[in-house]
Scaffold this motif. Structure first.
Motif, PDB file in Angstrom:
ATOM      1  N   THR A   1       0.832  -1.199   0.000  1.00 53.50           N
ATOM      2  CA  THR A   1       0.000   0.000   0.000  1.00 53.50           C
ATOM      3  C   THR A   1       0.865   1.247   0.000  1.00 53.50           C
ATOM      4  O   THR A   1       0.584   2.204  -0.711  1.00 53.50           O
ATOM      5  CB  THR A   1      -0.942  -0.012   1.214  1.00 53.50           C
ATOM      6  OG1 THR A   1      -1.723  -1.204   1.157  1.00 53.50           O
ATOM      7  CG2 THR A   1      -1.854   1.191   1.214  1.00 53.50           C
TER       8      THR A   1
ATOM      9  N   THR B   1     -10.697  -1.515 -11.814  1.00 54.60           N
ATOM     10  CA  THR B   1     -11.207  -0.374 -12.579  1.00 54.60           C
ATOM     11  C   THR B   1     -10.050   0.402 -13.197  1.00 54.60           C
ATOM     12  O   THR B   1     -10.101   0.785 -14.365  1.00 54.60           O
ATOM     13  CB  THR B   1     -12.057   0.544 -11.675  1.00 54.60           C
ATOM     14  OG1 THR B   1     -13.108  -0.227 -11.107  1.00 54.60           O
ATOM     15  CG2 THR B   1     -12.628   1.703 -12.462  1.00 54.60           C
ATOM     16  N   LEU B   2      -8.994   0.621 -12.422  1.00 54.10           N
ATOM     17  CA  LEU B   2      -7.818   1.328 -12.934  1.00 54.10           C
ATOM     18  C   LEU B   2      -7.135   0.512 -14.022  1.00 54.10           C
ATOM     19  O   LEU B   2      -6.758   1.058 -15.065  1.00 54.10           O
ATOM     20  CB  LEU B   2      -6.837   1.643 -11.804  1.00 54.10           C
ATOM     21  CG  LEU B   2      -5.521   2.312 -12.224  1.00 54.10           C
ATOM     22  CD1 LEU B   2      -5.783   3.616 -12.970  1.00 54.10           C
ATOM     23  CD2 LEU B   2      -4.635   2.533 -11.016  1.00 54.10           C
TER      24      LEU B   2
ATOM     25  N   ARG C   1       1.519   6.736  -6.792  1.00 50.11           N
ATOM     26  CA  ARG C   1       0.427   7.638  -7.166  1.00 50.11           C
ATOM     27  C   ARG C   1       0.802   9.085  -6.877  1.00 50.11           C
ATOM     28  O   ARG C   1       0.523   9.982  -7.662  1.00 50.11           O
ATOM     29  CB  ARG C   1      -0.860   7.259  -6.440  1.00 50.11           C
ATOM     30  CG  ARG C   1      -1.505   6.032  -7.021  1.00 50.11           C
ATOM     31  CD  ARG C   1      -2.817   5.739  -6.379  1.00 50.11           C
ATOM     32  NE  ARG C   1      -3.383   4.515  -6.963  1.00 50.11           N
ATOM     33  CZ  ARG C   1      -4.327   3.809  -6.415  1.00 50.11           C
ATOM     34  NH1 ARG C   1      -4.862   4.181  -5.282  1.00 50.11           N
ATOM     35  NH2 ARG C   1      -4.772   2.719  -7.002  1.00 50.11           N
TER      36      ARG C   1
ATOM     37  N   ASP D   1      -1.720  -5.145  -5.911  1.00 50.00           N
ATOM     38  CA  ASP D   1      -2.131  -5.130  -4.517  1.00 50.00           C
ATOM     39  C   ASP D   1      -3.096  -6.291  -4.309  1.00 50.00           C
ATOM     40  O   ASP D   1      -4.281  -6.191  -4.575  1.00 50.00           O
ATOM     41  CB  ASP D   1      -2.785  -3.801  -4.171  1.00 50.00           C
ATOM     42  CG  ASP D   1      -3.010  -3.645  -2.685  1.00 50.00           C
ATOM     43  OD1 ASP D   1      -2.866  -4.643  -1.946  1.00 50.00           O
ATOM     44  OD2 ASP D   1      -3.326  -2.530  -2.261  1.00 50.00           O
TER      45      ASP D   1
ATOM     46  N   ASP E   1      -6.191  -5.632  -2.296  1.00 47.91           N
ATOM     47  CA  ASP E   1      -7.074  -4.583  -2.806  1.00 47.91           C
ATOM     48  C   ASP E   1      -6.689  -4.188  -4.233  1.00 47.91           C
ATOM     49  O   ASP E   1      -6.347  -3.039  -4.495  1.00 47.91           O
ATOM     50  CB  ASP E   1      -7.003  -3.369  -1.875  1.00 47.91           C
ATOM     51  CG  ASP E   1      -8.043  -2.307  -2.216  1.00 47.91           C
ATOM     52  OD1 ASP E   1      -9.076  -2.650  -2.818  1.00 47.91           O
ATOM     53  OD2 ASP E   1      -7.802  -1.129  -1.884  1.00 47.91           O
ATOM     54  N   PRO E   2      -6.724  -5.135  -5.187  1.00 50.65           N
ATOM     55  CA  PRO E   2      -6.376  -4.767  -6.568  1.00 50.65           C
ATOM     56  C   PRO E   2      -7.410  -3.793  -7.127  1.00 50.65           C
ATOM     57  O   PRO E   2      -8.572  -3.804  -6.735  1.00 50.65           O
ATOM     58  CB  PRO E   2      -6.403  -6.101  -7.312  1.00 50.65           C
ATOM     59  CG  PRO E   2      -7.225  -7.002  -6.480  1.00 50.65           C
ATOM     60  CD  PRO E   2      -7.119  -6.529  -5.060  1.00 50.65           C
ATOM     61  N   ASP E   3      -6.962  -2.948  -8.015  1.00 54.59           N
ATOM     62  CA  ASP E   3      -7.829  -1.923  -8.596  1.00 54.59           C
ATOM     63  C   ASP E   3      -8.160  -2.299 -10.036  1.00 54.59           C
ATOM     64  O   ASP E   3      -7.522  -1.826 -10.975  1.00 54.59           O
ATOM     65  CB  ASP E   3      -7.136  -0.565  -8.513  1.00 54.59           C
ATOM     66  CG  ASP E   3      -8.077   0.592  -8.780  1.00 54.59           C
ATOM     67  OD1 ASP E   3      -9.141   0.366  -9.407  1.00 54.59           O
ATOM     68  OD2 ASP E   3      -7.746   1.718  -8.376  1.00 54.59           O
TER      69      ASP E   3
ATOM     70  N   LYS F   1       2.224   1.780  -3.423  1.00 58.61           N
ATOM     71  CA  LYS F   1       1.143   2.207  -4.309  1.00 58.61           C
ATOM     72  C   LYS F   1       0.876   3.704  -4.117  1.00 58.61           C
ATOM     73  O   LYS F   1       0.780   4.450  -5.079  1.00 58.61           O
ATOM     74  CB  LYS F   1      -0.101   1.382  -3.991  1.00 58.61           C
ATOM     75  CG  LYS F   1      -1.245   1.566  -4.936  1.00 58.61           C
ATOM     76  CD  LYS F   1      -2.340   0.591  -4.547  1.00 58.61           C
ATOM     77  CE  LYS F   1      -3.470   0.567  -5.505  1.00 58.61           C
ATOM     78  NZ  LYS F   1      -4.496  -0.388  -5.111  1.00 58.61           N
TER      79      LYS F   1
ATOM     80  N   ALA G   1      -1.772  -1.347 -10.215  1.00 56.05           N
ATOM     81  CA  ALA G   1      -3.216  -1.591 -10.132  1.00 56.05           C
ATOM     82  C   ALA G   1      -3.517  -3.061  -9.864  1.00 56.05           C
ATOM     83  O   ALA G   1      -4.385  -3.394  -9.065  1.00 56.05           O
ATOM     84  CB  ALA G   1      -3.906  -1.130 -11.416  1.00 56.05           C
ATOM     85  N   LYS G   2      -2.805  -3.947 -10.530  1.00 58.90           N
ATOM     86  CA  LYS G   2      -3.040  -5.385 -10.384  1.00 58.90           C
ATOM     87  C   LYS G   2      -2.327  -5.977  -9.168  1.00 58.90           C
ATOM     88  O   LYS G   2      -2.748  -7.000  -8.652  1.00 58.90           O
ATOM     89  CB  LYS G   2      -2.550  -6.130 -11.636  1.00 58.90           C
ATOM     90  CG  LYS G   2      -3.185  -5.721 -12.937  1.00 58.90           C
ATOM     91  CD  LYS G   2      -4.558  -6.259 -13.104  1.00 58.90           C
ATOM     92  CE  LYS G   2      -4.485  -7.706 -13.480  1.00 58.90           C
ATOM     93  NZ  LYS G   2      -5.738  -8.283 -13.877  1.00 58.90           N
TER      94      LYS G   2
END
Length: 173
Positions: free
Chosen positions: A6, A83-84, A13, A76, A79-81, A9, A73-74
């Motif tokens: 995290t 949508t991103l 960002r 984590d 908590d993968p994202d 990440k 995005a992939k």
């Protein structure tokens, strides 16, 4: 592990946002006033800081930006994202290639951008030069750690307008 992932990440960002702000501020001449008011950075250690650079429109930079953001995005696991990851594909891939890639993924059962079911621990991006009216970039993904690593070399082809038109395991040269 989650806090480390995290933290990486959030750091990436934050760096991405800072880069976008700098890209907007530099042409407007706002950079000089921002530097004048910013305090000097404190020395952390005797080790030289690492840096990453790139330029807009450069194929290698574009592919590095895509893979870095996509892996974040992939990557984590808790908590993968998704949508991103989907938005990144839409932004960087041509619509035709996105359809071909989805069909390839359906047939092979793995992520087509990474050519794997999981995300790499490290990656490098290397310029491979012009190919026809496009440009080829080599992405080397390293999975695992220690004595149990596996590397995958991908050849990413960009069209002249900097969208990815192919990702394969052999060169287009």
């Amino acid at each position: 592990m989650k806090s480390n992932t995290t933290a990486r990440k959030h750091l990436r960002r934050t760096a991405l946002i800072a880069g976008v702000v700098a890209a907007v501020a530099l042409p407007l001449g706002l950079n000089a006033s921002a530097q004048a008011s910013a305090p000097a950075p404190a020395k952390v250690s005797a080790v030289a800081p690492r840096s990453v650079s790139g330029t807009p429109g450069q194929a290698m930079t574009r592919v590095a930006d895509f893979y870095g953001a996509y892996i974040d995005a992939k990557g984590d696991y808790e908590d993968p994202d998704a949508t991103l990851a989907t938005a990144l594909r839409k932004h960087y891939l041509t619509p035709d290639f996105a359809l071909r890639l989805a069909a390839w993924e359906e047939e092979n059962g793995v992520d087509g951008v990474l050519r794997a079911q999981n995300v790499p621990a490290r990656w490098t991006v290397t310029d491979n030069g012009a190919v026809g009216h496009g440009h080829e970039v080599i992405v080397t993904l390293t999975f695992g750690s220690g004595d149990t690593t596996q590397k995958i070399k991908l050849f990413v082809l960009l069209e002249r307008y900097d969208h990815i038109v192919d990702i394969g395991t052999t060169s287009n040269r």
